[in-house]
Design a protein around this motif. Sequence first.
Motif, short mmCIF file in Angstrom:
data_model
loop_
_atom_site.label_atom_id
_atom_site.label_comp_id
_atom_site.label_asym_id
_atom_site.label_seq_id
_atom_site.Cartn_x
_atom_site.Cartn_y
_atom_site.Cartn_z
N ASN A 93 32.76 43.25 41.43
CA ASN A 93 33.45 43.92 40.33
C ASN A 93 32.88 43.52 38.98
O ASN A 93 32.73 44.35 38.08
N ASP A 112 35.09 40.02 43.95
CA ASP A 112 35.25 39.72 42.53
C ASP A 112 33.90 39.72 41.82
O ASP A 112 33.76 40.26 40.71
N GLU A 169 36.34 36.65 47.79
CA GLU A 169 35.81 36.31 46.46
C GLU A 169 34.55 37.11 46.12
O GLU A 169 34.25 37.32 44.94
N SER A 213 44.83 38.91 47.39
CA SER A 213 45.04 39.81 46.26
C SER A 213 46.48 39.83 45.78
O SER A 213 46.75 39.80 44.57
N ARG A 240 42.15 44.92 44.02
CA ARG A 240 41.42 43.69 43.73
C ARG A 240 40.67 43.82 42.40
O ARG A 240 40.64 42.88 41.60
N GLN A 244 40.53 42.15 37.30
CA GLN A 244 39.61 41.99 36.17
C GLN A 244 40.29 42.49 34.90
O GLN A 244 40.87 43.58 34.88
#
Length: 246
Positions: free
Chosen positions: A102, A99, A96, A164, A133, A137
Amino acid sequence: MIIQSHIADLPTPTGTMRTYVHRPAGEGRFPAILFYSEIFQQTGPIERAARIMAGHGYVVLVPEVFHELNPIGTVLGYDDAGRDKGNADKSAKPVESYDSDNRALIEWVRQQPWSTGDVGAMGFCIGGHLAFRAALQPEIKATACFYATDLHTNTIPNKPGQHSMERRNEIKGELLMIWGKQDPHIPGEKRAEVYAALNATPGLVFTWHEFNGQHAFMRDEGERYDPQLAMTGYQLALALFGRTLR
């Protein structure tokens, strides 16, 4: 294009993330590529690969993928000690956290005067997985994954439903998947499993290439480097980003 390089230290929920920025030297606004390294972070081969992409008119951001676990500026060696440390970091970082990394990268890019707001992702080895991954987004329009490790396993720590591949239906952009047939880290039957899963995902747009190459055939150091295949890989990635980010 002549390019320039500089450093940006970005805040994330898990600490400062050093990011190396390579971009065209001239005035203008350019699409961005989030460029994910191997477990060794920004080594010489990774920096040179990022600069190749930047020289074709992209702002290329190379984050330190294990920034929470190392001093800023850490680069691991292509040796047993570096491999052991990188693999330990890979096992220690919750999936996580990528994420939130990103999100930090995307939000920073879209605030910059040189940005068109269009963003893609690219990566090698574990970086190929991290690029995949990043594709979760919604802003990521295209992603080039080179011999992405661990898509077929659960070795990156994750909670149920967070792996993922389990979230692949969230990908909105186009995928480019590139593999080496002689890669022992992702054997043929496991590549087939990944292909079948992607192919069964409604609405997912992807292309798939398997070459007679070893793991890390893009890395321009060491005995596995294949310059011809590397050139083909760059051309495929540039064609993808040229269609989707411009």
